[in-house]
Write a protein that holds these residues in place. Structure first.
Motif, PDB file in Angstrom:
ATOM      1  N   SER A   1      -4.859  -7.211  -7.995  1.00  0.00           N
ATOM      2  CA  SER A   1      -5.164  -6.998  -6.583  1.00  0.00           C
ATOM      3  C   SER A   1      -6.182  -8.014  -6.062  1.00  0.00           C
ATOM      4  O   SER A   1      -6.061  -8.528  -4.946  1.00  0.00           O
ATOM      5  CB  SER A   1      -5.677  -5.574  -6.377  1.00  0.00           C
ATOM      6  OG  SER A   1      -4.693  -4.633  -6.767  1.00  0.00           O
TER       7      SER A   1
ATOM      8  N   TYR B   1      -7.927   1.847   1.308  1.00  0.00           N
ATOM      9  CA  TYR B   1      -8.541   0.864   2.222  1.00  0.00           C
ATOM     10  C   TYR B   1      -7.522  -0.215   2.616  1.00  0.00           C
ATOM     11  O   TYR B   1      -7.432  -0.602   3.787  1.00  0.00           O
ATOM     12  CB  TYR B   1      -9.749   0.217   1.550  1.00  0.00           C
ATOM     13  CG  TYR B   1     -11.035   1.012   1.609  1.00  0.00           C
ATOM     14  CD1 TYR B   1     -11.385   1.734   2.746  1.00  0.00           C
ATOM     15  CD2 TYR B   1     -11.933   1.011   0.531  1.00  0.00           C
ATOM     16  CE1 TYR B   1     -12.583   2.445   2.801  1.00  0.00           C
ATOM     17  CE2 TYR B   1     -13.125   1.720   0.573  1.00  0.00           C
ATOM     18  CZ  TYR B   1     -13.445   2.431   1.704  1.00  0.00           C
ATOM     19  OH  TYR B   1     -14.614   3.142   1.769  1.00  0.00           O
ATOM     20  N   ARG B   2      -6.797  -0.717   1.648  1.00  0.00           N
ATOM     21  CA  ARG B   2      -5.829  -1.772   1.953  1.00  0.00           C
ATOM     22  C   ARG B   2      -4.756  -1.272   2.892  1.00  0.00           C
ATOM     23  O   ARG B   2      -4.355  -1.964   3.822  1.00  0.00           O
ATOM     24  CB  ARG B   2      -5.197  -2.299   0.661  1.00  0.00           C
ATOM     25  CG  ARG B   2      -6.130  -3.192  -0.156  1.00  0.00           C
ATOM     26  CD  ARG B   2      -5.463  -3.675  -1.406  1.00  0.00           C
ATOM     27  NE  ARG B   2      -4.211  -4.370  -1.104  1.00  0.00           N
ATOM     28  CZ  ARG B   2      -3.259  -4.580  -2.002  1.00  0.00           C
ATOM     29  NH1 ARG B   2      -3.407  -4.135  -3.242  1.00  0.00           N
ATOM     30  NH2 ARG B   2      -2.168  -5.220  -1.669  1.00  0.00           N
TER      31      ARG B   2
ATOM     32  N   ALA C   1      -9.562   1.918  -3.147  1.00  0.00           N
ATOM     33  CA  ALA C   1      -9.240   0.526  -2.815  1.00  0.00           C
ATOM     34  C   ALA C   1      -7.843   0.421  -2.209  1.00  0.00           C
ATOM     35  O   ALA C   1      -7.629  -0.276  -1.208  1.00  0.00           O
ATOM     36  CB  ALA C   1      -9.346  -0.344  -4.066  1.00  0.00           C
ATOM     37  N   ILE C   2      -6.888   1.180  -2.807  1.00  0.00           N
ATOM     38  CA  ILE C   2      -5.519   1.152  -2.287  1.00  0.00           C
ATOM     39  C   ILE C   2      -5.479   1.724  -0.869  1.00  0.00           C
ATOM     40  O   ILE C   2      -4.818   1.178   0.032  1.00  0.00           O
ATOM     41  CB  ILE C   2      -4.572   1.933  -3.222  1.00  0.00           C
ATOM     42  CG1 ILE C   2      -4.458   1.205  -4.565  1.00  0.00           C
ATOM     43  CG2 ILE C   2      -3.196   2.094  -2.597  1.00  0.00           C
ATOM     44  CD1 ILE C   2      -3.782   2.009  -5.647  1.00  0.00           C
TER      45      ILE C   2
ATOM     46  N   ASP D   1     -13.353  -3.829   2.674  1.00  0.00           N
ATOM     47  CA  ASP D   1     -13.739  -2.648   1.882  1.00  0.00           C
ATOM     48  C   ASP D   1     -12.900  -2.569   0.607  1.00  0.00           C
ATOM     49  O   ASP D   1     -13.409  -2.213  -0.468  1.00  0.00           O
ATOM     50  CB  ASP D   1     -13.552  -1.381   2.717  1.00  0.00           C
ATOM     51  CG  ASP D   1     -14.552  -1.289   3.862  1.00  0.00           C
ATOM     52  OD1 ASP D   1     -15.679  -1.808   3.709  1.00  0.00           O
ATOM     53  OD2 ASP D   1     -14.210  -0.719   4.918  1.00  0.00           O
ATOM     54  N   ALA D   2     -11.619  -2.912   0.730  1.00  0.00           N
ATOM     55  CA  ALA D   2     -10.753  -2.894  -0.458  1.00  0.00           C
ATOM     56  C   ALA D   2     -11.247  -3.913  -1.480  1.00  0.00           C
ATOM     57  O   ALA D   2     -11.335  -3.628  -2.686  1.00  0.00           O
ATOM     58  CB  ALA D   2      -9.315  -3.184  -0.050  1.00  0.00           C
ATOM     59  N   TRP D   3     -11.578  -5.097  -0.993  1.00  0.00           N
ATOM     60  CA  TRP D   3     -12.077  -6.155  -1.890  1.00  0.00           C
ATOM     61  C   TRP D   3     -13.327  -5.686  -2.629  1.00  0.00           C
ATOM     62  O   TRP D   3     -13.429  -5.834  -3.854  1.00  0.00           O
ATOM     63  CB  TRP D   3     -12.366  -7.402  -1.068  1.00  0.00           C
ATOM     64  CG  TRP D   3     -13.023  -8.518  -1.820  1.00  0.00           C
ATOM     65  CD1 TRP D   3     -14.361  -8.749  -1.936  1.00  0.00           C
ATOM     66  CD2 TRP D   3     -12.376  -9.541  -2.577  1.00  0.00           C
ATOM     67  NE1 TRP D   3     -14.598  -9.864  -2.707  1.00  0.00           N
ATOM     68  CE2 TRP D   3     -13.390 -10.367  -3.123  1.00  0.00           C
ATOM     69  CE3 TRP D   3     -11.057  -9.841  -2.849  1.00  0.00           C
ATOM     70  CZ2 TRP D   3     -13.108 -11.472  -3.919  1.00  0.00           C
ATOM     71  CZ3 TRP D   3     -10.770 -10.952  -3.637  1.00  0.00           C
ATOM     72  CH2 TRP D   3     -11.791 -11.746  -4.173  1.00  0.00           C
TER      73      TRP D   3
ATOM     74  N   THR E   1     -14.343  -2.713  -3.256  1.00  0.00           N
ATOM     75  CA  THR E   1     -14.072  -1.616  -4.184  1.00  0.00           C
ATOM     76  C   THR E   1     -13.405  -2.129  -5.460  1.00  0.00           C
ATOM     77  O   THR E   1     -13.742  -1.686  -6.569  1.00  0.00           O
ATOM     78  CB  THR E   1     -13.182  -0.567  -3.505  1.00  0.00           C
ATOM     79  OG1 THR E   1     -13.792  -0.166  -2.265  1.00  0.00           O
ATOM     80  CG2 THR E   1     -13.028   0.662  -4.390  1.00  0.00           C
ATOM     81  N   TYR E   2     -12.480  -3.062  -5.319  1.00  0.00           N
ATOM     82  CA  TYR E   2     -11.873  -3.653  -6.522  1.00  0.00           C
ATOM     83  C   TYR E   2     -12.930  -4.383  -7.362  1.00  0.00           C
ATOM     84  O   TYR E   2     -12.887  -4.357  -8.588  1.00  0.00           O
ATOM     85  CB  TYR E   2     -10.756  -4.630  -6.140  1.00  0.00           C
ATOM     86  CG  TYR E   2      -9.455  -3.958  -5.779  1.00  0.00           C
ATOM     87  CD1 TYR E   2      -8.827  -3.086  -6.657  1.00  0.00           C
ATOM     88  CD2 TYR E   2      -8.828  -4.229  -4.554  1.00  0.00           C
ATOM     89  CE1 TYR E   2      -7.623  -2.476  -6.325  1.00  0.00           C
ATOM     90  CE2 TYR E   2      -7.627  -3.629  -4.218  1.00  0.00           C
ATOM     91  CZ  TYR E   2      -7.023  -2.751  -5.106  1.00  0.00           C
ATOM     92  OH  TYR E   2      -5.838  -2.157  -4.781  1.00  0.00           O
TER      93      TYR E   2
ATOM     94  N   ILE F   1      -8.711   8.350   2.363  1.00  0.00           N
ATOM     95  CA  ILE F   1      -9.958   7.595   2.210  1.00  0.00           C
ATOM     96  C   ILE F   1     -11.136   8.553   2.084  1.00  0.00           C
ATOM     97  O   ILE F   1     -12.009   8.421   1.214  1.00  0.00           O
ATOM     98  CB  ILE F   1     -10.163   6.641   3.402  1.00  0.00           C
ATOM     99  CG1 ILE F   1      -9.145   5.496   3.341  1.00  0.00           C
ATOM    100  CG2 ILE F   1     -11.588   6.080   3.415  1.00  0.00           C
ATOM    101  CD1 ILE F   1      -9.164   4.575   4.550  1.00  0.00           C
TER     102      ILE F   1
ATOM    103  N   GLY G   1       0.803  -1.203   0.000  1.00  0.00           N
ATOM    104  CA  GLY G   1       0.000   0.000   0.000  1.00  0.00           C
ATOM    105  C   GLY G   1       0.844   1.264   0.000  1.00  0.00           C
ATOM    106  O   GLY G   1       0.345   2.347   0.268  1.00  0.00           O
TER     107      GLY G   1
END
Length: 766
Positions: A111, A82-83, A79-80, A90-92, A94-95, A58, A16
């Protein structure tokens, strides 16, 4: 599932970390010129991210996404962020939104592939994303390695190993070597797994965490349990017990077990007792200890643990169902539970031949189908072997667990090994099939192949089959030595010990030492007092040795028949029924047993003895039909010879036994039977020559030596006959045994000798 950073994308992105905003936007696939034209909110989010202000980034990206819902750079930035903040879910999500809008976005695909290793329910999506990515970039080694890792997590080892074979050919990074080593080990390919671990260590890196557990497993499975213990003992020295510690303790238990440290194997598991998160690892280790030590109470504990695991899962996954079924089939009274589980599996996987084999095997064990049904349905299942390596492996494992149904299945077993199935015990099964074909040399080669594997090197069952091969070769002394070594070796495997006792009893019987055989069967009964099959076996030996009456033997037989189904008839039942005289009251039993094993010669003999008394011509025709159907089975010629003797056709009997001897010139039973025919034909010289050959094969055969004495008398050599009988009596006195039949034979020879010289024996005068 372990949460680990992947080597599929640059480390900065994985962690990240971000470079300059402009560079990062270019990395997202946005040209520099266009990057300058991005909305201010998006560029501000990247600036904040670059400054390490992740929470503010964010908020900025969230605002940008709300204002520009179609902006891919905004969603990727979010997404980045969030990670980096650890908000993986949340990242998952968003991707996934990016891919829904732009399915071929390579950064999102990479990702998602990486994040797939964080949770089991993300693995399939991760594999799908990486497969799409590889369709664009088939030479992306890191993407292929990550997909292989996810395949391995899902137990899809065929696909995982195929990916790794490609990756390993391109001098991969050490981290890829480590993932490959784990996957190869978990797939059961321990030797290659160990080689990959050693390649990884050669780069100067150490092995820890979950990888250390797999490394220890590879060491143990390749014959180095002490090395596995050395790796694992430091891994379990932690105050808090988490999933990794649980797995390490379970594996350390197995390493102790393989190193003959049985007390330590149980003690290391004590902290896992009663933990919900340790049910399966604990069950697996306890089951291995049970298999090796037969410790009291472990079978019940293992059954309870697997029952708990199944009950906790609202919808048990297929892997758990298969594992539990495999374990229950080996537990006392667990066969019905195993059958139910396999049938449940079959509903989800109707075309899996390995599951069908397990079902058929258990149905046979439970007496639900006959051997003929088993053989016919099994042959249908195995007509077309699967081409998928995973299914081949499962099929090989299933076949390894059941007794070989017949020599006609030999090519199937051999083809599975040729296809690359990693199941060493299949060589043991092949040896059994070759032994059924009387291919002793082939059986020895197959057994040697099994012995060369780490599993075979310590498997005591190998000694049992080796002893049987030696017995078939006529090397009774070597077979006897093997059995005695197992019996006196303080082994913990009850099944092997019982089989060794029965095998040695068989050797004693072939040496005409029934009393010694009965002593061993008494030991078997003491160890297994409720075993009805052992009771049958003892009764058969005792009856044939004249130690119990026909009525007493029939009591044992009838007791078994009242409590057991004949569809589940053991070898001991065939033996006792064949030993007892032919009886019209047992004709239905003969028919039932012949339906199970149509080529059982002793039972066919009893059945034909009844038939010959009613219809000799029909009996002869049935034997001719049996011979025509089985021209390569020497047993049918024994049947033909015995029938011919029964109806007085000595010429046909002579021909039948000679047919056997053309194929097996040292078959002691055929030599003895032919000698008896020649005796009846008054061809004494030929009979004596044949009996001498039998005696050379079995020097301690008392019955043959008595017969030779009778032969001497028939040849008008009474003094030679008396000398032979007296030598046998002296030998028996030396051994501390006696034989009333010898005394009667000596008395009769003396009477005949005296009468020929005009004397009345003293014992006849009063």
């Amino acid at each position: 599932m372990r949460q680990l950073c992947s080597y599929i994308v640059p480390f900065a992105l994985c962690a990240g970390l971000i470079g300059t905003p402009a560079l990062e936007i270019v990395n997202l696939g946005v040209p520099v010129a266009q990057a300058q034209a991005l909305p201010a909110e998006v560029r501000r989010g990247y600036t904040l991210l670059d400054q390490g202000l992740v929470k503010d980034a964010i908020a900025a990206f969230q605002q940008a996404v709300r204002r520009y819902p179609q902006s891919i750079p905004a969603k990727l930035g979010l997404a980045i962020a969030y990670r980096r903040q650890g908000q993986i879910s949340d990242a998952w999500d968003t991707y996934q939104q990016v891919l829904a809008q732009e399915p071929n976005n390579q950064l999102a695909l990479k990702s998602v592939g990486l994040l797939g290793s964080y949770r089991p329910d993300w693995q399939a999506s991760g594999i799908e994303a990486l497969t799409t990515l590889l369709s664009f970039n088939p030479n992306d080694t890191e993407a292929r390695a990550q997909r292989a890792l996810l395949y391995g997590y899902q137990g899809r080892f065929a696909e995982a190993l195929a990916d790794y074979q490609t990756v390993l050919a391109n001098n991969p990074l050490p981290e890829i070597l480590l993932g490959a080593a784990e996957t190869f080990t978990n797939s059961g390919n321990y030797q290659q797994g160990l080689e990959l671990f050693n390649r990884y260590r050669a780069t100067g890196k150490s092995i820890s965490g979950y990888a250390a557990i797999a490394y220890a497993r590879a060491l143990r499975q390749t014959g180095n349990p002490a090395g596995a213990i050395q790796v694992l003992e430091p891994q379990v020295q932690a105050a808090q017990i988490d999933d990794r510690i649980i797995q390490a303790r379970a594996e350390l238990s197995l390493a102790y077990l393989a190193n003959q440290q049985f007390t330590e194997a149980l003690a290391i598991l004590d902290p896992l007792q009663g933990r919900v998160d340790a049910i399966l690892p604990l069950a697996r280790s306890l089951n291995e200890i049970r298999l090796r030590t037969n410790a009291a109470g472990l079978a019940e504990r293992v059954a309870n643990l697997y029952s708990q695991a199944l009950a906790q899962a609202v919808t048990p996954n297929l892997q758990l169902l298969r594992e539990a079924a495999d374990v229950f089939r080996g537990l006392p009274q667990g066969q019905q539970t195993a059958l139910n589980l396999y049938r449940q599996l079959a509903m989800s996987q109707p075309n899996d031949p390995s599951i069908q084999i397990q079902i058929l095997s258990l149905e046979r064990q439970l007496g639900l189908i006959s051997p003929a049904d088993l053989k016919g349905r099994l042959y249908q299942v195995l007509q077309i072997l699967p081409t998928d390596p995973t299914q081949q492996q499962q099929l090989a494992q299933a076949l390894a667990q059941i007794e070989p149904p017949g020599p006609e299945f030999l090519p199937i077993y051999q083809n599975l090994l040729l296809a690359g199935a990693n199941q060493p015990f299949l060589n043991f099964r092949i040896a059994q099939l070759l032994l059924q074909n009387n291919d002793l040399e082939g059986a020895k080669r197959a057994l040697a192949a099994y012995a060369a594997s780490p599993a075979g090197a310590t498997d005591l069952a190998l000694q049992l089959l080796a002893a049987e091969i030696e017995r078939r070769e006529g090397n009774l002394a070597a077979a006897q030595t093997r059995y005695q070594a197992l019996i006196t070796g303080n082994i913990q495997d009850t099944d092997v010990l019982n089989a060794a006792l029965q095998g040695l009893a068989g050797i004693y019987l072939s040496q005409n030492q029934p009393d010694n055989a009965l002593v061993l069967y008494d030991q078997l009964l003491a160890r297994n007092p409720q075993d009805a099959n052992v009771q049958l076996g003892r009764a058969s030996i005792a009856y044939q040795a004249n130690r119990i009456s026909e009525a007493q033997a029939e009591v044992v037989l009838n007791s078994w028949l009242q409590t057991q189904p004949t569809t589940n008839a053991p070898a001991e039942l065939f033996s006792l029924v064949a030993a007892l005289p032919a009886s019209p009251q047992r004709e239905n039993l003969y028919n039932a047993l012949l339906a199970i094993d149509p080529n059982n010669i002793p039972i066919q003999t009893r059945s034909l003895q009844l038939l010959v008394s009613r219809d000799p011509a029909l009996a002869r025709a049935r034997v001719a039909q049996i011979v025509a159907s089985n021209p390569n089975n020497v047993g049918v010629y024994f049947l033909q010879g015995q029938l011919a003797q029964a109806i007085g056709d000595l010429s046909l009997a002579d021909k039948a036994y000679q047919t056997i001897l053309t194929v097996q010139p040292y078959n002691a039973d055929a030599l003895s039977a032919l000698a008896g025919i020649r005796f009846q034909q008054r061809r004494f010289n030929s009979a004596q020559q044949l009996y001498s050959q039998v005696l050379a094969l079995n020097p301690n055969d008392l019955a043959i030596r008595r017969t030779l004495a009778s032969l001497s008398a028939a040849q008008d050599k009474p003094l030679a006959a008396l000398e032979q009988v007296e030598q046998l009596q002296v030998q028996q006195l030396t051994n501390g045994t006696s034989d009333n039949e010898l005394s009667r034979q000596r008395q009769q020879l003396q009477e005949n000798f005296l009468r020929r010289r005009g004397f009345q024996p003293s014992w006849e005068r009063y």
